[in-house]
Design an enzyme around this catalytic site. Structure first.
Site, PDB file in Angstrom:
ATOM      1  N   CYS A   1       0.863  -1.187   0.000  1.00  0.00           N
ATOM      2  CA  CYS A   1       0.000   0.000   0.000  1.00  0.00           C
ATOM      3  C   CYS A   1       0.893   1.228   0.000  1.00  0.00           C
ATOM      4  O   CYS A   1       1.532   1.554   1.006  1.00  0.00           O
ATOM      5  CB  CYS A   1      -0.918  -0.018   1.229  1.00  0.00           C
ATOM      6  SG  CYS A   1      -1.883   1.507   1.386  1.00  0.00           S
TER       7      CYS A   1
ATOM      8  N   TYR B   1     -13.402   6.845   0.298  1.00  0.00           N
ATOM      9  CA  TYR B   1     -13.841   5.977  -0.809  1.00  0.00           C
ATOM     10  C   TYR B   1     -14.916   6.620  -1.676  1.00  0.00           C
ATOM     11  O   TYR B   1     -15.984   6.048  -1.901  1.00  0.00           O
ATOM     12  CB  TYR B   1     -14.312   4.627  -0.246  1.00  0.00           C
ATOM     13  CG  TYR B   1     -13.151   3.810   0.283  1.00  0.00           C
ATOM     14  CD1 TYR B   1     -12.429   2.974  -0.554  1.00  0.00           C
ATOM     15  CD2 TYR B   1     -12.747   3.918   1.606  1.00  0.00           C
ATOM     16  CE1 TYR B   1     -11.348   2.241  -0.086  1.00  0.00           C
ATOM     17  CE2 TYR B   1     -11.655   3.187   2.087  1.00  0.00           C
ATOM     18  CZ  TYR B   1     -10.974   2.356   1.227  1.00  0.00           C
ATOM     19  OH  TYR B   1      -9.894   1.634   1.688  1.00  0.00           O
TER      20      TYR B   1
HETATM   21  C1  DNO Z   1      -8.020   1.626   4.521  1.00  0.00           C
HETATM   22  C2  DNO Z   1      -7.695   0.247   4.252  1.00  0.00           C
HETATM   23  C3  DNO Z   1      -7.448  -0.613   5.487  1.00  0.00           C
HETATM   24  C4  DNO Z   1      -7.241  -2.032   5.049  1.00  0.00           C
HETATM   25  C5  DNO Z   1      -6.959  -3.013   6.160  1.00  0.00           C
HETATM   26  C6  DNO Z   1      -6.540  -4.323   5.577  1.00  0.00           C
HETATM   27  O1  DNO Z   1      -8.444   2.329   3.658  1.00  0.00           O
HETATM   28  O2  DNO Z   1      -6.648   0.160   3.357  1.00  0.00           O
HETATM   29  O3  DNO Z   1      -8.530  -0.545   6.343  1.00  0.00           O
HETATM   30  O4  DNO Z   1      -8.388  -2.481   4.405  1.00  0.00           O
HETATM   31  O5  DNO Z   1      -6.006  -2.543   7.006  1.00  0.00           O
HETATM   32  O6  DNO Z   1      -6.611  -5.322   6.520  1.00  0.00           O
END
Ligand code: DNO
Length: 402
Positions: A277, A377
């Site tokens: 990420c 989102y």
């Molecule tokens: C936030 C997301 C996190 C992710 C979790 C994965 O936007 O990227 O909440 O889903 O940490 O386990």
């Protein structure tokens, strides 16, 4: 690179019809209504697949459920307390059911208590767009004066403590409630929603769980789960800590390249992988994202492409979520590294050569500002991010050679 989109289920204000128009081909989703530690049943999984597969008018959407985000790891497993063995059994059953349904990529995280957190969910940009922000002074104000965590002052230097106190004094009650809500009450996708009392109780439970011990628990978890995942043909992928630093006195163990390298080595299987990420890891200036993709790429099973602007010169400090091509991570270099990895996989005959990615988060722009979908989102902000990323891929892909 397979274009995917996170969808929170039928209650998501961004619909499957919208996802289809955004041009994604796969969906990232989770059974958010199933309590952490319980089994994801074949029926529930099939229902979500049907929802993803169907447009509002009942015709097929052509979209498939490609990635689970997340199959949450319970606090009991992280602490090795209480029902943790039963939760491991449930986790294995859920993996069996997901594999039987044809879903191969499973994202999770190992952050104690809190998943991702921000201090401001709608920070206004000069253009009128809004974005999420993490302000270290606000966070310290929360920790020191709202949560009033014992020992918190040891974690902030004197200048930051003084700034946090001044900030706290200037806040109205409503500002303080809002800040507490943003930090701990659970952002989209977080497995739990907490009150301040819950957070205090959870923090107390972590007394005595050091970084090394938590890492040991993670390796134990993986040792229990990865052999089955490998047998089932699944690819687990751990999401990094967001933000990538210890918070509220809790250890965070998946914040840097060294953290990932250690866990990949400890349980050395292709089924033990990474969700790279770029937004989470990019909040630290010492994380080199394109370099991580080059060095750890064979284990990267899922990519979150997002950018942040670091607001200070420190390794870690305040940051905000930038436009996808606008922050401190060189997104073109990162996509190029991902395409190189795909080329290597293709050359070596790997079936999983196409790495799913999603345009992670997005600023609220245009109609997003009225729709107010889940924080981080929005539909149009993410659509813009996806379109920009798609442009990079289209430009680079034909030119990549192994
Ligand atoms: C936030 C997301 C996190 C992710 C979790 C994965 O936007 O990227 O909440 O889903 O940490 O386990």
């Amino acid at each position: 690179m397979r274009q995917t989109w996170r969808w929170f289920g039928p209650r998501d204000l961004v619909s499957i019809d919208d996802v289809r128009q955004a041009g994604a081909v796969g969906v990232v989703s989770a059974l958010h209504h199933v309590p952490t530690g319980a089994v994801w049943t074949p029926d529930e999984i099939a229902r979500r697949q049907a929802e993803i597969g169907t447009m509002k008018d009942g015709t097929p959407s052509t979209l498939t459920w490609d990635v689970v985000e997340s199959l949450p790891v319970s606090e009991d497993i992280k602490k090795q307390k209480g029902d943790w063995r039963a939760h491991l059994d449930a986790y294995r059953d859920s993996l069996r059911h997901l594999a039987a349904a044809g879903i191969e990529v499973i994202c999770y995280n190992f952050m104690p208590v809190l998943d991702w957190t921000r201090t401001d969910l709608a920070w206004k940009r000069p253009s009128g767009a809004t974005c999420m922000r993490f302000d270290l002074t606000d966070f310290a104000a929360f920790d020191l004066f709202i949560l009033a965590r014992p020992g918190a002052s040891e974690d902030y230097d004197e200048a930051l403590q003084a700034a946090a106190e001044a900030r706290f004094r200037a806040m109205s009650e409503a500002d303080r409630d809002q800040l507490a809500g943003n930090v701990v009450f659970g952002l989209p996708g977080a497995a739990e929603r907490f009150t301040l009392e819950d957070v205090r109780a959870h923090l107390a439970e972590y007394q005595g769980i050091s970084e090394d011990r938590l890492r040991g628990h993670m390796i134990d978890f993986l040792s229990e789960i990865v052999p089955l995942a490998e047998e089932l043909g699944l690819r687990l992928c751990c999401h990094p800590d967001d933000p990538p630093v210890p918070l509220l006195g809790l250890p965070r163990i998946m914040s840097t390249e060294a953290h990932y390298a250690a866990v990949m080595r400890a349980v050395d299987s292709p089924a033990n992988g990474i969700t790279l990420c770029s937004g989470s890891l990019g909040a630290r200036s010492d994380n080199d994202l394109p370099g991580m993709m080059d060095r750890l790429g064979d284990r990267v099973h899922f990519l979150h492409l997002r950018n942040v602007t670091r607001e200070t010169g420190a390794v870690f400090g305040s940051f905000h979520e930038a436009e996808h091509l606008g922050g401190d991570t060189d997104m073109v270099a990162l996509v190029e590294a991902a395409l190189r990895e795909e080329a290597r996989r293709r050359a070596s005959g790997r079936a999983d050569w196409s790495i799913p990615f999603r345009p992670d988060h997005g600023q609220d722009i245009l109609d997003d500002l009225g729709r107010r979908a889940q924080p981080g989102y929005p539909s149009i902000g993410r659509l813009k991010g996806l379109a920009e990323l798609r442009g990079i891929i289209a430009a680079l892909e034909p030119r990549i050679a192994v």
